[in-house]
Design a protein around this motif. Structure first.
Motif, PDB file in Angstrom:
ATOM      1  N   UNK A 138       0.888  -1.316   0.097  1.00 24.63           N
ATOM      2  CA  UNK A 138      -0.047  -0.055   0.056  1.00 24.63           C
ATOM      3  C   UNK A 138       0.811   1.158  -0.017  1.00 24.63           C
ATOM      4  N   UNK A 139       0.329   2.260  -0.703  1.00 21.82           N
ATOM      5  CA  UNK A 139       1.035   3.588  -0.766  1.00 21.82           C
ATOM      6  C   UNK A 139       0.094   4.699  -0.410  1.00 21.82           C
ATOM      7  N   UNK A 150       4.085  -2.129  -6.966  1.00 27.32           N
ATOM      8  CA  UNK A 150       4.110  -3.417  -6.884  1.00 27.32           C
ATOM      9  C   UNK A 150       5.558  -3.611  -8.115  1.00 27.32           C
ATOM     10  N   UNK A 151       5.952  -4.667  -7.974  1.00 32.81           N
ATOM     11  CA  UNK A 151       7.124  -5.049  -8.907  1.00 32.81           C
ATOM     12  C   UNK A 151       6.616  -6.239  -9.871  1.00 32.81           C
ATOM     13  N   UNK A 152       7.050  -5.886 -10.964  1.00 29.68           N
ATOM     14  CA  UNK A 152       6.856  -7.149 -11.901  1.00 29.68           C
ATOM     15  C   UNK A 152       7.774  -8.156 -12.169  1.00 29.68           C
ATOM     16  N   UNK A 183       3.298   2.302  -9.685  1.00 26.33           N
ATOM     17  CA  UNK A 183       2.175   2.468  -8.719  1.00 26.33           C
ATOM     18  C   UNK A 183       1.066   2.291  -9.792  1.00 26.33           C
ATOM     19  N   UNK A 184      -0.191   1.903  -8.931  1.00 29.26           N
ATOM     20  CA  UNK A 184      -1.459   1.720  -9.722  1.00 29.26           C
ATOM     21  C   UNK A 184      -2.512   1.358  -8.652  1.00 29.26           C
ATOM     22  N   UNK A 193       7.598  12.464  -4.799  1.00 28.91           N
ATOM     23  CA  UNK A 193       7.090  12.787  -3.805  1.00 28.91           C
ATOM     24  C   UNK A 193       5.736  12.652  -3.514  1.00 28.91           C
ATOM     25  N   UNK A 194       4.885  12.678  -4.461  1.00 32.47           N
ATOM     26  CA  UNK A 194       3.455  12.255  -4.459  1.00 32.47           C
ATOM     27  C   UNK A 194       3.179  11.099  -5.234  1.00 32.47           C
ATOM     28  N   UNK A 195       2.776  10.011  -4.836  1.00 30.79           N
ATOM     29  CA  UNK A 195       2.739   8.902  -5.837  1.00 30.79           C
ATOM     30  C   UNK A 195       1.540   9.039  -6.618  1.00 30.79           C
TER      31      UNK A 195
END
Length: 236
Positions: A69-70, A77-79, A91-92, A164-166
């Protein structure tokens, strides 16, 4: 939908057909999927709609690892490949974010990655892509006399993941593998879906119906908003 009121009407009608995938006290996570694959992920609290995520029910095309969570209700997440080597990260929005806290960590699972197109350029081949401004890397301090650097035709850049802001935005270049036109029964609207190979994984690029549709083997350069689904998080 073209208006806010129209979108609200769609959400309210979709709730009557939505599938409940999680509930905690008065908060429920529900998913409505049209026959076209268009999807709404709706979070409600009692009778109030708290959040709606637009997505698409496409095939799996990436294996996500270390899903965390962000800020802003997003995840990072990593692929990874079959050897667990990291191919990309982004980020998603995560459709099943309400289930993330109860999942076994680190969270790993096969995913459907949906790229909602904000802008799109289409090229017939790699040479046309390289010759275009869409392939250029831009740097504020670049020397105008230097040969410009260019993105690869399948380069993926997670623009919003490490700021700074995802934000769930990315620059996605890729090769079109297949394309289909979809019709949303409830709204009467059409949209195009392209299966795109990018950054070592495959994503479902969704854009409004195009006058000149994409074709297999086209190269696309798109700025997108990312949504992912990890079906393995949903309890049977």
């Amino acid at each position: 939908m073209k208006t806010r009121s129209g979108f609200r009407d769609l959400v309210q009608s979709a709730l009557g057909e939505a599938r409940l995938i999680a509930r905690e006290r008065d908060v429920a996570l529900q998913v409505w999927t049209d026959s076209s694959g268009a999807r709404l992920v709706i979070t409600t609290e009692g009778d109030l709609v708290r959040a709606v995520t637009t997505s698409f029910a496409g095939p799996l095309g990436a294996r996500l690892a270390d899903v965390q969570a962000a800020d802003g209700g997003l995840v990072i997440a990593e692929v990874v490949d079959s050897d667990q080597e990291v191919l990309a990260a982004f980020a998603c929005e995560l459709e099943e974010i309400a289930l993330l806290g109860d999942a076994q960590h680190p969270v790993v699972g096969d995913a459907c990655v949906v790229a909602l197109g904000r802008s799109l350029d289409v090229f017939p081949d790699e040479d046309a892509f390289y010759a275009s401004d869409a392939s250029l890397m831009t740097f504020a301090d670049a020397d105008p006399d230097d040969e410009p650097l260019r993105f690869d035709p399948e380069a993926f850049s997670p623009d919003g993941a490490f700021t700074m802001q995802v934000d769930a935005v990315a620059r996605m270049n890729g090769t079109v593998l297949e394309v289909s036109r979809r019709h949303v029964r409830r709204t009467g609207q059409y949209f195009d879906v392209a299966r795109v190979r990018t950054g070592g994984f495959e994503a479902n690029l969704c854009v409004p119906a195009m006058e000149v549709p994409m074709r297999p083997d086209d190269v696309v350069a798109a700025h997108v908003y990312l949504v992912a689904s990890v079906p393995g998080l949903v309890r049977a």
